[in-house]
Design a protein around this motif. Structure first.
Motif, PDB file in Angstrom:
ATOM      1  N   ALA A  52       0.841  -1.197   0.000  1.00 19.02           N
ATOM      2  CA  ALA A  52       0.000   0.000   0.000  1.00 19.02           C
ATOM      3  C   ALA A  52       0.878   1.250   0.000  1.00 19.02           C
ATOM      4  CB  ALA A  52      -0.899  -0.001   1.228  1.00 19.02           C
ATOM      5  N   ALA A  53       0.356   2.316  -0.566  1.00 19.68           N
ATOM      6  CA  ALA A  53       1.088   3.575  -0.618  1.00 19.68           C
ATOM      7  C   ALA A  53       1.234   4.144   0.792  1.00 19.68           C
ATOM      8  CB  ALA A  53       0.348   4.573  -1.507  1.00 19.68           C
ATOM      9  N   ARG A  54       2.368   4.769   1.063  1.00 18.32           N
ATOM     10  CA  ARG A  54       2.560   5.429   2.350  1.00 18.32           C
ATOM     11  C   ARG A  54       1.667   6.648   2.419  1.00 18.32           C
ATOM     12  NH1 ARG A  54       8.845   5.158   4.127  1.00 18.32           N
ATOM     13  NH2 ARG A  54       9.207   3.020   3.472  1.00 18.32           N
ATOM     14  N   GLN A  55       1.187   6.953   3.623  1.00 19.23           N
ATOM     15  CA  GLN A  55       0.301   8.095   3.796  1.00 19.23           C
ATOM     16  C   GLN A  55       0.916   9.105   4.757  1.00 19.23           C
ATOM     17  OE1 GLN A  55      -3.687   7.028   4.878  1.00 19.23           O
ATOM     18  NE2 GLN A  55      -4.005   5.816   3.040  1.00 19.23           N
ATOM     19  N   TYR A  56       0.743  10.375   4.430  1.00 21.59           N
ATOM     20  CA  TYR A  56       1.207  11.470   5.266  1.00 21.59           C
ATOM     21  C   TYR A  56       0.085  12.489   5.372  1.00 21.59           C
ATOM     22  CZ  TYR A  56       5.957   9.762   4.436  1.00 21.59           C
ATOM     23  OH  TYR A  56       7.085   8.990   4.376  1.00 21.59           O
ATOM     24  N   ASN A  57      -0.043  13.131   6.547  1.00 27.58           N
ATOM     25  CA  ASN A  57      -0.984  14.240   6.618  1.00 27.58           C
ATOM     26  C   ASN A  57      -0.297  15.471   6.038  1.00 27.58           C
ATOM     27  OD1 ASN A  57       0.437  15.692   8.678  1.00 27.58           O
ATOM     28  ND2 ASN A  57      -0.485  14.396  10.242  1.00 27.58           N
ATOM     29  N   VAL A  58      -1.041  16.530   5.838  1.00 36.59           N
ATOM     30  CA  VAL A  58      -0.512  17.718   5.158  1.00 36.59           C
ATOM     31  C   VAL A  58       0.688  18.286   5.916  1.00 36.59           C
ATOM     32  CG1 VAL A  58      -1.036  20.084   4.440  1.00 36.59           C
ATOM     33  CG2 VAL A  58      -2.712  18.279   4.064  1.00 36.59           C
ATOM     34  N   HIS A  59       0.605  18.375   7.228  1.00 34.43           N
ATOM     35  CA  HIS A  59       1.712  18.925   8.011  1.00 34.43           C
ATOM     36  C   HIS A  59       2.973  18.074   7.833  1.00 34.43           C
ATOM     37  CE1 HIS A  59       3.881  20.927  11.183  1.00 34.43           C
ATOM     38  NE2 HIS A  59       4.144  19.744  11.735  1.00 34.43           N
ATOM     39  N   GLU A  60       2.827  16.749   7.924  1.00 34.85           N
ATOM     40  CA  GLU A  60       3.980  15.863   7.723  1.00 34.85           C
ATOM     41  C   GLU A  60       4.555  16.028   6.320  1.00 34.85           C
ATOM     42  OE1 GLU A  60       3.202  11.848  10.295  1.00 34.85           O
ATOM     43  OE2 GLU A  60       1.919  12.199   8.540  1.00 34.85           O
ATOM     44  N   ALA A  61       3.668  16.131   5.331  1.00 31.65           N
ATOM     45  CA  ALA A  61       4.122  16.262   3.949  1.00 31.65           C
ATOM     46  C   ALA A  61       4.934  17.536   3.758  1.00 31.65           C
ATOM     47  CB  ALA A  61       2.928  16.231   3.000  1.00 31.65           C
ATOM     48  N   LYS A  62       4.476  18.642   4.363  1.00 33.78           N
ATOM     49  CA  LYS A  62       5.229  19.893   4.242  1.00 33.78           C
ATOM     50  C   LYS A  62       6.572  19.786   4.958  1.00 33.78           C
ATOM     51  CE  LYS A  62       2.092  22.768   5.767  1.00 33.78           C
ATOM     52  NZ  LYS A  62       1.359  24.013   6.095  1.00 33.78           N
ATOM     53  N   THR A  63       6.564  19.152   6.110  1.00 33.49           N
ATOM     54  CA  THR A  63       7.780  19.039   6.904  1.00 33.49           C
ATOM     55  C   THR A  63       8.807  18.118   6.260  1.00 33.49           C
ATOM     56  OG1 THR A  63       6.491  19.411   8.912  1.00 33.49           O
ATOM     57  CG2 THR A  63       8.669  18.444   9.197  1.00 33.49           C
ATOM     58  N   HIS A  64       8.341  17.045   5.624  1.00 36.76           N
ATOM     59  CA  HIS A  64       9.237  16.009   5.106  1.00 36.76           C
ATOM     60  C   HIS A  64       9.183  15.882   3.585  1.00 36.76           C
ATOM     61  CE1 HIS A  64       9.927  14.749   9.207  1.00 36.76           C
ATOM     62  NE2 HIS A  64       8.633  14.692   9.399  1.00 36.76           N
ATOM     63  N   LEU A  65       8.961  17.008   2.894  1.00 41.58           N
ATOM     64  CA  LEU A  65       8.805  16.958   1.439  1.00 41.58           C
ATOM     65  C   LEU A  65      10.022  16.341   0.756  1.00 41.58           C
ATOM     66  CD1 LEU A  65       7.146  17.555  -1.059  1.00 41.58           C
ATOM     67  CD2 LEU A  65       8.122  19.855  -1.081  1.00 41.58           C
ATOM     68  N   SER A  66      11.227  16.688   1.174  1.00 46.14           N
ATOM     69  CA  SER A  66      12.422  16.125   0.532  1.00 46.14           C
ATOM     70  C   SER A  66      12.453  14.609   0.674  1.00 46.14           C
ATOM     71  CB  SER A  66      13.686  16.720   1.153  1.00 46.14           C
ATOM     72  OG  SER A  66      13.774  18.082   0.847  1.00 46.14           O
TER      73      SER A  66
END
Length: 81
Positions: free
Chosen positions: A3-17
């Motif tokens: 399954a694809a990994r899931q991130y919430n918006v805050h996590e995605a912004k923090t860990h974009l790289s």
């Protein structure tokens, strides 16, 4: 299939790289807002490198009957003689 990994918006912004590194290795990542999936980040397909006009010469074959329509299709367009 994993399954694809899931991130919430805050996590995605923090860990974009880090997310982009995962995607670059072929993984898919889902970004969620309030627990609901809203976006999927997927790897891009490899780009076709074309050198210009005629770069596909010799790789494409067009049949001799390419311009001939079967009678039923010609009839559907009112082209039957």
């Amino acid at each position: 299939m994993e399954a694809a990994r899931q991130y919430n918006v805050h996590e995605a912004k923090t860990h974009l790289s880090r997310i982009l590194e995962q995607v670059a290795t072929g993984e898919e990542v889902v970004i969620c807002k309030a627990g609901e999936p809203v976006a999927k980040v997927v790897p891009l397909r490899a780009r076709v490198n074309r050198s210009g006009r005629g770069s596909l010469r010799g790789q494409i074959r067009i049949g001799a009957d390419f311009d001939e329509l079967p009678d039923d299709i010609a009839g559907a367009f009112g082209m039957r003689g």
